[in-house]
Design a protein around this motif. Structure first.
Motif, PDB file in Angstrom:
ATOM      1  N   TYR A 148     -35.127  33.989 -11.865  1.00  0.00           N
ATOM      2  CA  TYR A 148     -34.756  32.388 -11.802  1.00  0.00           C
ATOM      3  C   TYR A 148     -33.490  32.498 -10.691  1.00  0.00           C
ATOM      4  CZ  TYR A 148     -37.287  30.677 -15.644  1.00  0.00           C
ATOM      5  OH  TYR A 148     -38.116  30.320 -16.629  1.00  0.00           O
ATOM      6  N   GLY A 167     -30.677  30.167 -10.288  1.00  0.00           N
ATOM      7  CA  GLY A 167     -30.129  28.764 -11.078  1.00  0.00           C
ATOM      8  C   GLY A 167     -30.987  28.493 -12.024  1.00  0.00           C
ATOM      9  N   ASP A 168     -31.680  27.247 -12.062  1.00  0.00           N
ATOM     10  CA  ASP A 168     -32.568  26.767 -13.125  1.00  0.00           C
ATOM     11  C   ASP A 168     -34.141  26.917 -12.368  1.00  0.00           C
ATOM     12  OD1 ASP A 168     -30.873  26.088 -15.229  1.00  0.00           O
ATOM     13  OD2 ASP A 168     -30.398  24.088 -14.267  1.00  0.00           O
ATOM     14  N   TRP A 169     -34.155  27.034 -11.002  1.00  0.00           N
ATOM     15  CA  TRP A 169     -35.443  27.239 -10.340  1.00  0.00           C
ATOM     16  C   TRP A 169     -36.041  28.530 -10.599  1.00  0.00           C
ATOM     17  CZ3 TRP A 169     -37.921  23.319  -8.035  1.00  0.00           C
ATOM     18  CH2 TRP A 169     -39.035  23.788  -7.230  1.00  0.00           C
ATOM     19  N   PRO A 170     -37.294  28.611 -11.109  1.00  0.00           N
ATOM     20  CA  PRO A 170     -38.111  29.666 -11.230  1.00  0.00           C
ATOM     21  C   PRO A 170     -38.922  30.458  -9.877  1.00  0.00           C
ATOM     22  CG  PRO A 170     -39.471  27.838 -12.240  1.00  0.00           C
ATOM     23  CD  PRO A 170     -38.192  27.186 -11.606  1.00  0.00           C
TER      24      PRO A 170
END
Length: 263
Positions: free
Chosen positions: A7, A9-12
């Protein structure tokens, strides 16, 4: 085997999307190398790449959606979700070819010499893309003990067959792509006419795909209990053989004309 590698941040960062991107980059570098070695179309390959990639991605997704409309008709929001997989190799080739034809006609570039330069890069992109399919758990094989791979929970393969070992069809396809690539690069400088490399790619890839489809567990069936990809492969081989004969005959006829005109 991980669908999500890490990841930011919150982005996979998904394995399929990453491998697809790496495949496109590696394919572009390969075709650029071939163009530079041949001494033609180097700048055109770089310019064409954008259109070919866009055409290939659109074609791949449209093909997948059309032949799986029973699912997508009830999950319309999934159609643009490319990061989850669901891109057809045969659809991507068709979309890419149409983009190349459009570009060559617009810029008055001979199609077959350009296509010969692009074919090796296409094989590189396919091979790396198939590794993305494997990591994503899609394009899986039928239950098969040796060799067999157990896909983890959350993948399409596990949803279809559970914890059974499945034949690693996409890994064999990636290996076949590399084998075909090696052969085409070896004979590139000795090709008898423009278009020979491209049509050889279509024939050899299609023969491999037709064979491996017998071990695929996710393909749609059509006439004579064959799968859609197999019917497409047979059609492609026949069309490529006819075009190969036409181009060969056209080159030989053009060689004979000056001799006949002197008599």
């Amino acid at each position: 085997m991980h669908q999500i590698l890490f990841y930011i941040g919150d982005w996979p960062i998904r394995s399929f999307g990453l491998m697809l991107s790496l495949g496109i980059l590696a394919g572009l570098l390969t075709s650029s190398y071939v163009a530079k070695k041949q001494g033609r179309f180097f700048e055109e390959v770089l310019d064409l790449a954008f259109y070919a990639v866009i055409g290939g991605i659109i074609g791949a997704r449209v093909w997948e959606v059309i032949f799986n409309w029973d699912y997508y008709s009830y999950h319309l929001w999934q159609i643009p979700a490319l990061w989850n997989g669901g891109l057809s190799v045969q659809g991507s080739v068709l979309g890419g070819v149409l983009a190349v034809i459009w570009y060559c006609r617009k810029h008055r570039i001979p199609f077959w010499p350009m296509a010969d330069i692009l074919a090796p890069g296409l094989l590189v992109g396919q091979a790396i893309g198939r590794l993305g399919c494997f990591l994503n758990g899609c394009c899986y094989g039928i239950p098969y003990q040796h060799p067999g791979i157990v896909y983890p929970v959350g993948t399409d393969a596990y949803y279809a067959f559970g914890s059974q070992p499945l034949f690693p069809a996409v890994l064999f396809e990636a290996a076949w792509d590399v084998l075909v690539l090696t052969l085409l690069l070896k004979i590139f400088s000795r090709r008898p006419f423009d278009g020979f490399i491209t049509l050889s790619y279509f024939i050899l890839y299609s023969l491999g795909r037709f064979t491996l489809e017998f071990w695929r567990g996710d393909s749609l069936r059509t006439v004579m209990n064959l799968k859609v990809a197999q019917v497409t492969s047979v059609t492609t081989v026949l069309a490529a053989l006819l075009l190969m004969y036409y181009l060969y005959k056209r080159k030989n006829d053009s060689k004979d004309r000056p001799l006949n005109s002197k008599k």
